[in-house]
Design an enzyme around this catalytic site. Sequence first.
Site, mmCIF file in Angstrom:
data_model
loop_
_atom_site.group_PDB
_atom_site.id
_atom_site.type_symbol
_atom_site.label_atom_id
_atom_site.label_comp_id
_atom_site.label_asym_id
_atom_site.label_seq_id
_atom_site.Cartn_x
_atom_site.Cartn_y
_atom_site.Cartn_z
ATOM 1 N N CYS B 77 0.779 -1.269 -0.279
ATOM 2 C CA CYS B 77 -0.131 -0.071 0.011
ATOM 3 C C CYS B 77 0.902 1.253 0.105
ATOM 4 C CB CYS B 77 -1.026 -0.070 1.196
ATOM 5 S SG CYS B 77 -2.359 1.246 1.027
ATOM 6 N N HIS B 181 -3.665 -4.468 -0.352
ATOM 7 C CA HIS B 181 -3.256 -4.874 1.103
ATOM 8 C C HIS B 181 -3.622 -6.556 0.954
ATOM 9 C CE1 HIS B 181 -3.130 -1.381 3.440
ATOM 10 N NE2 HIS B 181 -3.988 -0.799 2.750
ATOM 11 N N GLU B 183 -2.486 -8.563 2.998
ATOM 12 C CA GLU B 183 -2.809 -9.155 4.177
ATOM 13 C C GLU B 183 -4.184 -9.073 4.816
ATOM 14 O OE1 GLU B 183 -1.634 -6.127 3.496
ATOM 15 O OE2 GLU B 183 -1.932 -4.703 5.033
#
Lengths: 255, 201
Positions: B77, B181, B183
Amino acid sequence: MLAKRIIPCLDVKDGRVVKGVRFADHVDVGGIEDLARRYAEEGADELVFYDIAASPEGREVEPEWVGRVARAIDIPFCVAGGIRSVDAARARLFAGADKISVNTPALKNPDLIDALAKEFGSQCVVVGVDSRVIEGEWRTHQNTGDPGRTEIGHRRTLDWIAEATGRGAGEIVLNCMDQDGVREGYDIDQLAAARAVCPVPLIASGGAGAMEHFADVFGRAEVDGALAASVFHRAVIAIPDLKRWLADQGVEVRL
Amino acid sequence: MTTAIIDTSTANIASVRFALERLDAPYVLAREPDDARGADRLILPGVGAAGPAMARLRATGWADALRTENRPVLGLCLGMQLLFEVSEEGGAPIPLLTLIPGRVERLNPGGAGPWPHMGWNALDDLAPDEPLLEGISPGERVYFVHGYRVAPGPFTRATALYGEPVTAIARKGNVAGCQFHPERSAKVGARILSNFIRASS
Protein backbone atom coordinates in the site's frame (compact mmCIF):
# COMPACT_ATOMS: atom_id res chain seq x y z
CA MET A 1 -14.42 -2.74 -11.81
CA LEU A 2 -14.80 -2.15 -8.10
CA ALA A 3 -17.14 -4.63 -6.41
CA LYS A 4 -20.09 -3.60 -4.27
CA ARG A 5 -19.38 -4.68 -0.70
CA ILE A 6 -21.55 -6.94 1.45
CA ILE A 7 -20.86 -6.14 5.10
CA PRO A 8 -22.25 -8.14 8.02
CA CYS A 9 -22.49 -6.02 11.13
CA LEU A 10 -21.83 -7.60 14.49
CA ASP A 11 -23.10 -5.76 17.56
CA VAL A 12 -20.87 -6.70 20.46
CA LYS A 13 -21.96 -6.52 24.07
CA ASP A 14 -20.04 -8.04 26.98
CA GLY A 15 -17.85 -10.04 24.61
CA ARG A 16 -20.73 -11.63 22.67
CA VAL A 17 -22.48 -10.81 19.40
CA VAL A 18 -26.05 -9.64 20.00
CA LYS A 19 -28.88 -8.34 17.84
CA GLY A 20 -31.75 -6.09 18.76
CA VAL A 21 -34.75 -4.68 16.99
CA ARG A 22 -34.83 -0.87 16.81
CA PHE A 23 -31.84 -0.73 19.18
CA ALA A 24 -33.51 -2.60 22.05
CA ASP A 25 -34.17 -6.16 23.27
CA HIS A 26 -30.75 -7.60 22.55
CA VAL A 27 -30.53 -11.34 21.87
CA ASP A 28 -27.29 -13.34 22.00
CA VAL A 29 -26.41 -14.67 18.55
CA GLY A 30 -22.92 -16.10 19.05
CA GLY A 31 -19.22 -15.79 19.80
CA ILE A 32 -17.25 -12.98 18.16
CA GLU A 33 -14.45 -14.96 16.49
CA ASP A 34 -16.71 -17.84 15.43
CA LEU A 35 -19.08 -15.51 13.60
CA ALA A 36 -16.25 -13.40 12.17
CA ARG A 37 -14.51 -16.45 10.76
CA ARG A 38 -17.73 -17.90 9.40
CA TYR A 39 -18.67 -14.70 7.56
CA ALA A 40 -15.15 -14.28 6.17
CA GLU A 41 -15.22 -17.84 4.84
CA GLU A 42 -18.67 -17.33 3.33
CA GLY A 43 -17.45 -14.38 1.28
CA ALA A 44 -18.28 -11.29 3.35
CA ASP A 45 -16.25 -8.39 1.94
CA GLU A 46 -15.73 -6.63 5.24
CA LEU A 47 -17.03 -6.78 8.81
CA VAL A 48 -18.13 -4.06 11.18
CA PHE A 49 -18.10 -4.56 14.95
CA TYR A 50 -20.13 -2.18 17.08
CA ASP A 51 -19.25 -2.18 20.76
CA ILE A 52 -22.81 -1.11 21.48
CA ALA A 53 -22.51 -0.58 25.22
CA ALA A 54 -19.36 1.52 24.94
CA SER A 55 -20.53 5.06 24.21
CA PRO A 56 -23.15 5.61 26.92
CA GLU A 57 -20.92 4.17 29.62
CA GLY A 58 -17.97 6.35 28.62
CA ARG A 59 -15.62 3.39 28.15
CA GLU A 60 -12.84 3.58 25.62
CA VAL A 61 -10.30 0.97 26.63
CA GLU A 62 -9.13 -1.25 23.81
CA PRO A 63 -11.47 -4.19 23.62
CA GLU A 64 -9.22 -7.25 23.87
CA TRP A 65 -11.24 -9.02 21.18
CA VAL A 66 -9.97 -6.66 18.45
CA GLY A 67 -6.64 -8.46 18.30
CA ARG A 68 -8.32 -11.86 18.36
CA VAL A 69 -10.51 -10.91 15.40
CA ALA A 70 -7.50 -9.53 13.50
CA ARG A 71 -5.71 -12.84 13.95
CA ALA A 72 -8.73 -14.91 12.96
CA ILE A 73 -9.80 -13.28 9.67
CA ASP A 74 -8.16 -12.21 6.42
CA ILE A 75 -10.65 -9.57 5.29
CA PRO A 76 -10.86 -5.95 6.46
CA PHE A 77 -12.85 -4.98 9.51
CA CYS A 78 -13.96 -1.82 11.24
CA VAL A 79 -14.43 -1.25 14.97
CA ALA A 80 -16.99 1.21 16.32
CA GLY A 81 -18.19 2.23 19.73
CA GLY A 82 -17.01 4.74 22.29
CA ILE A 83 -13.90 5.96 20.44
CA ARG A 84 -13.54 9.56 21.59
CA SER A 85 -9.80 10.21 21.32
CA VAL A 86 -6.86 9.71 18.98
CA ASP A 87 -5.33 7.35 21.54
CA ALA A 88 -8.44 5.18 21.69
CA ALA A 89 -8.44 4.96 17.88
CA ARG A 90 -4.74 4.14 17.82
CA ALA A 91 -5.21 1.28 20.29
CA ARG A 92 -7.79 -0.39 18.04
CA LEU A 93 -5.90 0.24 14.79
CA PHE A 94 -2.64 -1.05 16.20
CA ALA A 95 -4.44 -4.11 17.56
CA GLY A 96 -5.28 -4.93 13.94
CA ALA A 97 -8.51 -3.13 13.03
CA ASP A 98 -8.39 -1.66 9.51
CA LYS A 99 -10.76 1.20 10.24
CA ILE A 100 -12.36 2.84 13.22
CA SER A 101 -15.81 4.36 13.18
CA VAL A 102 -16.91 7.30 15.29
CA ASN A 103 -20.48 8.38 15.86
CA THR A 104 -21.60 10.11 19.07
CA PRO A 105 -18.13 11.45 20.02
CA ALA A 106 -17.82 13.04 16.56
CA LEU A 107 -21.18 14.76 16.96
CA LYS A 108 -20.15 16.14 20.33
CA ASN A 109 -16.64 17.08 19.17
CA PRO A 110 -16.42 17.33 15.36
CA ASP A 111 -12.72 18.29 15.59
CA LEU A 112 -12.13 14.63 16.48
CA ILE A 113 -12.68 13.76 12.81
CA ASP A 114 -9.96 16.19 11.69
CA ALA A 115 -7.57 14.87 14.33
CA LEU A 116 -8.15 11.23 13.39
CA ALA A 117 -7.78 11.89 9.66
CA LYS A 118 -4.56 13.82 10.21
CA GLU A 119 -3.08 11.14 12.43
CA PHE A 120 -4.09 7.98 10.56
CA GLY A 121 -5.29 9.11 7.12
CA SER A 122 -8.89 9.40 5.95
CA GLN A 123 -8.86 5.83 4.65
CA CYS A 124 -9.33 4.41 8.13
CA VAL A 125 -11.69 7.04 9.53
CA VAL A 126 -15.36 6.11 9.19
CA VAL A 127 -18.14 8.30 10.50
CA GLY A 128 -21.25 6.41 11.49
CA VAL A 129 -24.48 8.38 11.27
CA ASP A 130 -27.64 7.21 13.01
CA SER A 131 -30.47 9.02 11.32
CA ARG A 132 -34.24 9.09 11.64
CA VAL A 133 -37.10 11.39 10.88
CA ILE A 134 -37.48 13.98 13.65
CA GLU A 135 -39.99 16.79 13.16
CA GLY A 136 -40.34 15.93 9.49
CA GLU A 137 -36.63 15.96 8.62
CA TRP A 138 -33.79 13.45 8.55
CA ARG A 139 -31.79 14.21 11.64
CA THR A 140 -28.94 12.60 13.50
CA HIS A 141 -29.58 10.60 16.60
CA GLN A 142 -26.91 9.80 19.17
CA ASN A 143 -26.10 7.70 22.21
CA THR A 144 -28.43 5.10 20.87
CA GLY A 145 -27.74 2.74 23.79
CA ASP A 146 -29.32 5.09 26.31
CA PRO A 147 -31.93 7.68 25.27
CA GLY A 148 -31.61 9.45 28.64
CA ARG A 149 -28.17 10.79 27.76
CA THR A 150 -28.84 12.65 24.53
CA GLU A 151 -27.19 16.00 25.10
CA ILE A 152 -27.05 18.12 21.98
CA GLY A 153 -29.50 19.07 19.30
CA HIS A 154 -30.37 16.79 16.43
CA ARG A 155 -28.39 17.97 13.40
CA ARG A 156 -29.71 17.66 9.88
CA THR A 157 -28.32 14.37 8.57
CA LEU A 158 -27.30 15.66 5.14
CA ASP A 159 -25.55 18.70 6.63
CA TRP A 160 -23.66 16.46 9.01
CA ILE A 161 -22.52 14.10 6.23
CA ALA A 162 -21.20 17.05 4.23
CA GLU A 163 -19.41 18.44 7.28
CA ALA A 164 -17.92 15.09 8.33
CA THR A 165 -16.50 14.36 4.88
CA GLY A 166 -15.19 17.93 4.66
CA ARG A 167 -13.34 17.31 7.92
CA GLY A 168 -11.68 14.18 6.56
CA ALA A 169 -14.02 11.21 7.05
CA GLY A 170 -13.05 8.59 4.47
CA GLU A 171 -16.32 6.68 4.56
CA ILE A 172 -19.86 7.22 5.82
CA VAL A 173 -22.08 4.48 7.23
CA LEU A 174 -25.64 5.80 7.20
CA ASN A 175 -27.86 3.83 9.51
CA CYS A 176 -31.50 4.61 8.82
CA MET A 177 -32.98 3.92 12.25
CA ASP A 178 -36.63 3.89 11.25
CA GLN A 179 -35.75 0.81 9.16
CA ASP A 180 -33.36 -0.87 11.58
CA GLY A 181 -34.06 -4.51 12.30
CA VAL A 182 -37.47 -4.58 10.63
CA ARG A 183 -36.31 -6.09 7.32
CA GLU A 184 -38.57 -4.05 5.06
CA GLY A 185 -35.80 -2.74 2.83
CA TYR A 186 -33.21 0.02 2.93
CA ASP A 187 -34.35 3.67 3.05
CA ILE A 188 -33.69 4.37 -0.62
CA ASP A 189 -34.83 8.01 -0.55
CA GLN A 190 -32.63 8.95 2.35
CA LEU A 191 -29.62 7.01 1.03
CA ALA A 192 -29.96 8.54 -2.44
CA ALA A 193 -30.10 12.00 -0.86
CA ALA A 194 -27.01 11.16 1.18
CA ARG A 195 -25.24 9.87 -1.93
CA ALA A 196 -25.72 13.23 -3.58
CA VAL A 197 -23.83 15.06 -0.79
CA CYS A 198 -21.28 12.34 0.08
CA PRO A 199 -18.04 12.45 -1.96
CA VAL A 200 -16.52 9.41 -0.21
CA PRO A 201 -17.71 5.77 -0.05
CA LEU A 202 -21.21 5.44 1.39
CA ILE A 203 -22.46 2.33 3.18
CA ALA A 204 -26.19 1.65 3.61
CA SER A 205 -27.40 0.29 6.93
CA GLY A 206 -30.80 -0.63 8.31
CA GLY A 207 -33.66 -2.57 6.81
CA ALA A 208 -32.21 -5.47 4.79
CA GLY A 209 -34.69 -8.33 4.76
CA ALA A 210 -34.49 -9.92 1.32
CA MET A 211 -31.99 -10.25 -1.51
CA GLU A 212 -34.00 -7.77 -3.59
CA HIS A 213 -33.31 -5.08 -1.01
CA PHE A 214 -29.57 -5.30 -1.72
CA ALA A 215 -30.03 -5.05 -5.49
CA ASP A 216 -32.38 -2.13 -4.89
CA VAL A 217 -29.99 -0.11 -2.73
CA PHE A 218 -27.01 -0.67 -5.04
CA GLY A 219 -29.06 0.17 -8.12
CA ARG A 220 -31.16 3.08 -6.89
CA ALA A 221 -29.06 4.73 -4.17
CA GLU A 222 -25.67 3.93 -5.74
CA VAL A 223 -24.13 3.07 -2.38
CA ASP A 224 -20.73 1.36 -2.28
CA GLY A 225 -21.63 -1.24 0.29
CA ALA A 226 -24.62 -2.65 2.13
CA LEU A 227 -24.49 -3.53 5.78
CA ALA A 228 -26.87 -5.98 7.43
CA ALA A 229 -27.08 -7.97 10.63
CA SER A 230 -30.17 -9.98 11.45
CA VAL A 231 -30.69 -11.49 7.98
CA PHE A 232 -27.19 -12.96 8.21
CA HIS A 233 -27.17 -13.88 11.91
CA ARG A 234 -30.53 -15.61 11.63
CA ALA A 235 -29.65 -17.30 8.32
CA VAL A 236 -32.52 -15.64 6.46
CA ILE A 237 -29.99 -14.95 3.69
CA ALA A 238 -26.78 -16.89 3.07
CA ILE A 239 -23.96 -14.67 1.81
CA PRO A 240 -22.83 -17.04 -1.00
CA ASP A 241 -26.43 -17.22 -2.31
CA LEU A 242 -26.81 -13.45 -2.07
CA LYS A 243 -23.62 -12.74 -4.00
CA ARG A 244 -24.40 -15.23 -6.76
CA TRP A 245 -27.90 -13.78 -7.07
CA LEU A 246 -26.57 -10.21 -7.21
CA ALA A 247 -24.06 -11.23 -9.89
CA ASP A 248 -26.96 -12.70 -11.92
CA GLN A 249 -28.73 -9.33 -11.58
CA GLY A 250 -25.69 -7.60 -13.05
CA VAL A 251 -24.35 -6.20 -9.77
CA GLU A 252 -20.54 -6.25 -9.62
CA VAL A 253 -19.59 -8.45 -6.64
CA ARG A 254 -16.61 -10.47 -5.47
CA LEU A 255 -17.41 -14.18 -5.90
CA MET B 1 13.52 -18.20 6.01
CA THR B 2 12.70 -15.18 8.15
CA THR B 3 10.89 -12.09 6.97
CA ALA B 4 11.68 -8.75 8.55
CA ILE B 5 8.68 -6.43 8.83
CA ILE B 6 10.04 -2.90 8.76
CA ASP B 7 8.44 -1.11 11.70
CA THR B 8 7.06 2.01 10.10
CA SER B 9 4.93 2.68 13.18
CA THR B 10 1.83 2.66 11.01
CA ALA B 11 -1.37 0.92 11.74
CA ASN B 12 -1.34 -2.10 9.45
CA ILE B 13 1.67 -3.78 11.03
CA ALA B 14 -0.52 -6.01 13.20
CA SER B 15 -2.47 -7.16 10.13
CA VAL B 16 0.77 -8.01 8.33
CA ARG B 17 2.11 -9.91 11.35
CA PHE B 18 -1.08 -11.92 11.69
CA ALA B 19 -1.12 -12.70 7.96
CA LEU B 20 2.41 -14.13 8.23
CA GLU B 21 1.33 -16.11 11.31
CA ARG B 22 -1.57 -17.61 9.35
CA LEU B 23 1.02 -18.69 6.74
CA ASP B 24 3.31 -20.16 9.45
CA ALA B 25 6.03 -17.81 8.23
CA PRO B 26 8.56 -16.66 10.85
CA TYR B 27 9.17 -12.91 11.08
CA VAL B 28 10.91 -10.24 13.11
CA LEU B 29 9.88 -6.63 13.60
CA ALA B 30 12.73 -4.42 12.48
CA ARG B 31 12.74 -0.89 13.80
CA GLU B 32 16.25 -0.29 12.49
CA PRO B 33 18.23 -2.00 9.71
CA ASP B 34 20.35 -3.85 12.28
CA ASP B 35 17.22 -5.60 13.58
CA ALA B 36 16.82 -7.25 10.16
CA ARG B 37 20.32 -8.70 9.89
CA GLY B 38 19.12 -12.28 10.26
CA ALA B 39 16.24 -11.93 7.81
CA ASP B 40 16.35 -13.00 4.20
CA ARG B 41 13.56 -10.75 2.94
CA LEU B 42 11.83 -7.50 3.92
CA ILE B 43 8.26 -6.23 4.00
CA LEU B 44 7.67 -2.48 4.05
CA PRO B 45 4.11 -1.94 5.30
CA GLY B 46 2.45 1.43 5.45
CA VAL B 47 -0.81 3.28 5.67
CA GLY B 48 -1.44 6.98 6.08
CA ALA B 49 0.56 9.85 4.65
CA ALA B 50 3.83 9.72 2.68
CA GLY B 51 5.55 12.66 4.38
CA PRO B 52 5.57 11.34 7.97
CA ALA B 53 6.37 7.81 6.73
CA MET B 54 9.47 9.04 4.88
CA ALA B 55 10.54 11.08 7.91
CA ARG B 56 10.38 7.93 10.06
CA LEU B 57 12.34 5.87 7.51
CA ARG B 58 15.05 8.53 7.44
CA ALA B 59 15.16 8.77 11.25
CA THR B 60 15.58 5.00 11.69
CA GLY B 61 18.21 4.61 8.98
CA TRP B 62 15.95 2.59 6.71
CA ALA B 63 15.83 5.20 3.94
CA ASP B 64 19.59 4.84 3.37
CA ALA B 65 19.68 1.09 3.99
CA LEU B 66 16.93 0.34 1.46
CA ARG B 67 18.83 2.13 -1.33
CA THR B 68 21.53 -0.55 -1.26
CA GLU B 69 19.33 -3.49 -0.29
CA ASN B 70 19.90 -6.77 -2.20
CA ARG B 71 17.31 -8.94 -0.45
CA PRO B 72 13.75 -9.24 -1.80
CA VAL B 73 11.66 -6.26 -0.68
CA LEU B 74 7.86 -6.06 -0.77
CA GLY B 75 6.14 -2.73 -0.14
CA LEU B 76 2.46 -2.81 0.80
CA CYS B 77 0.00 0.00 0.00
CA LEU B 78 1.74 3.22 1.10
CA GLY B 79 4.84 1.02 1.42
CA MET B 80 4.64 0.39 -2.33
CA GLN B 81 4.26 4.08 -3.12
CA LEU B 82 7.33 4.92 -1.01
CA LEU B 83 9.44 2.80 -3.40
CA PHE B 84 8.94 5.34 -6.21
CA GLU B 85 10.61 8.73 -6.79
CA VAL B 86 8.26 11.47 -5.70
CA SER B 87 4.73 11.88 -4.33
CA GLU B 88 2.30 14.66 -5.13
CA GLU B 89 0.35 13.92 -1.96
CA GLY B 90 -0.32 17.18 -0.13
CA GLY B 91 1.01 20.38 -1.73
CA ALA B 92 4.78 20.30 -2.24
CA PRO B 93 6.34 17.22 -3.90
CA ILE B 94 7.59 14.67 -1.35
CA PRO B 95 10.86 12.87 -2.22
CA LEU B 96 10.54 9.09 -1.83
CA LEU B 97 13.00 6.17 -1.77
CA THR B 98 13.63 6.20 -5.56
CA LEU B 99 14.04 2.43 -5.87
CA ILE B 100 11.60 2.28 -8.82
CA PRO B 101 11.19 5.06 -11.42
CA GLY B 102 7.79 6.71 -11.32
CA ARG B 103 5.60 9.32 -9.65
CA VAL B 104 2.77 9.00 -7.15
CA GLU B 105 -0.13 11.24 -8.18
CA ARG B 106 -3.69 11.82 -7.09
CA LEU B 107 -6.09 9.21 -8.41
CA ASN B 108 -8.95 10.63 -10.43
CA PRO B 109 -11.86 8.16 -10.49
CA GLY B 110 -13.98 10.36 -12.75
CA GLY B 111 -17.45 8.85 -12.89
CA ALA B 112 -16.28 5.43 -11.63
CA GLY B 113 -17.13 6.23 -8.02
CA PRO B 114 -16.06 8.20 -4.98
CA TRP B 115 -12.50 9.07 -3.98
CA PRO B 116 -10.59 7.27 -2.41
CA HIS B 117 -10.50 3.89 -4.14
CA MET B 118 -11.79 1.60 -1.41
CA GLY B 119 -12.85 -2.00 -1.80
CA TRP B 120 -12.34 -5.21 -3.76
CA ASN B 121 -11.13 -4.65 -7.31
CA ALA B 122 -10.01 -7.01 -10.05
CA LEU B 123 -6.37 -7.57 -11.00
CA ASP B 124 -5.69 -7.18 -14.71
CA ASP B 125 -2.78 -7.07 -17.18
CA LEU B 126 -0.89 -9.71 -15.17
CA ALA B 127 2.78 -10.03 -16.18
CA PRO B 128 3.17 -13.74 -16.95
CA ASP B 129 6.65 -13.95 -15.42
CA GLU B 130 5.84 -12.10 -12.16
CA PRO B 131 6.65 -14.46 -9.27
CA LEU B 132 4.16 -12.75 -6.91
CA LEU B 133 1.35 -13.69 -9.29
CA GLU B 134 2.01 -17.41 -9.52
CA GLY B 135 -1.37 -19.17 -9.23
CA ILE B 136 -3.34 -15.90 -9.64
CA SER B 137 -5.69 -15.36 -12.60
CA PRO B 138 -6.86 -12.11 -14.22
CA GLY B 139 -10.07 -10.88 -12.63
CA GLU B 140 -9.30 -12.16 -9.14
CA ARG B 141 -10.08 -9.50 -6.56
CA VAL B 142 -7.94 -7.91 -3.87
CA TYR B 143 -8.66 -5.19 -1.32
CA PHE B 144 -7.58 -1.64 -2.15
CA VAL B 145 -7.66 1.47 0.04
CA HIS B 146 -5.83 4.43 -1.46
CA GLY B 147 -6.35 7.90 -2.90
CA TYR B 148 -3.08 8.21 -4.86
CA ARG B 149 -1.80 6.05 -7.69
CA VAL B 150 1.20 5.27 -9.82
CA ALA B 151 0.21 5.32 -13.50
CA PRO B 152 1.06 2.07 -15.32
CA GLY B 153 4.60 2.12 -16.71
CA PRO B 154 7.49 -0.16 -17.56
CA PHE B 155 7.71 -1.48 -13.98
CA THR B 156 4.00 -2.30 -13.67
CA ARG B 157 3.32 -6.04 -13.25
CA ALA B 158 -0.45 -5.87 -12.74
CA THR B 159 -3.12 -3.17 -12.90
CA ALA B 160 -6.58 -2.41 -11.57
CA LEU B 161 -9.09 -0.05 -13.12
CA TYR B 162 -10.90 2.63 -11.10
CA GLY B 163 -11.78 5.42 -13.50
CA GLU B 164 -8.18 5.31 -14.62
CA PRO B 165 -5.66 2.47 -14.47
CA VAL B 166 -3.72 1.97 -11.26
CA THR B 167 -0.41 0.14 -10.84
CA ALA B 168 -1.50 -2.74 -8.60
CA ILE B 169 1.86 -4.55 -8.54
CA ALA B 170 5.23 -3.03 -9.45
CA ARG B 171 8.69 -4.54 -9.61
CA LYS B 172 12.23 -3.53 -10.40
CA GLY B 173 14.67 -6.33 -9.72
CA ASN B 174 14.48 -7.45 -6.09
CA VAL B 175 12.14 -4.61 -5.13
CA ALA B 176 8.40 -5.13 -5.55
CA GLY B 177 5.22 -3.62 -4.19
CA CYS B 178 1.46 -4.15 -3.98
CA GLN B 179 -0.84 -1.12 -3.98
CA PHE B 180 -3.56 -3.29 -2.38
CA HIS B 181 -3.50 -5.02 1.01
CA PRO B 182 -2.63 -8.71 0.50
CA GLU B 183 -2.80 -9.14 4.29
CA ARG B 184 -6.54 -8.34 4.07
CA SER B 185 -7.31 -9.87 0.65
CA ALA B 186 -8.54 -13.32 1.70
CA LYS B 187 -7.17 -16.33 -0.20
CA VAL B 188 -5.82 -14.32 -3.16
CA GLY B 189 -3.82 -12.07 -0.86
CA ALA B 190 -2.52 -15.03 1.16
CA ARG B 191 -1.30 -16.61 -2.07
CA ILE B 192 0.57 -13.44 -3.08
CA LEU B 193 2.23 -13.15 0.35
CA SER B 194 3.06 -16.83 0.24
CA ASN B 195 4.61 -16.38 -3.22
CA PHE B 196 6.80 -13.63 -1.78
CA ILE B 197 7.83 -15.58 1.28
CA ARG B 198 8.52 -18.85 -0.51
CA ALA B 199 10.31 -17.31 -3.52
CA SER B 200 13.89 -18.50 -3.79
CA SER B 201 15.29 -15.05 -4.52
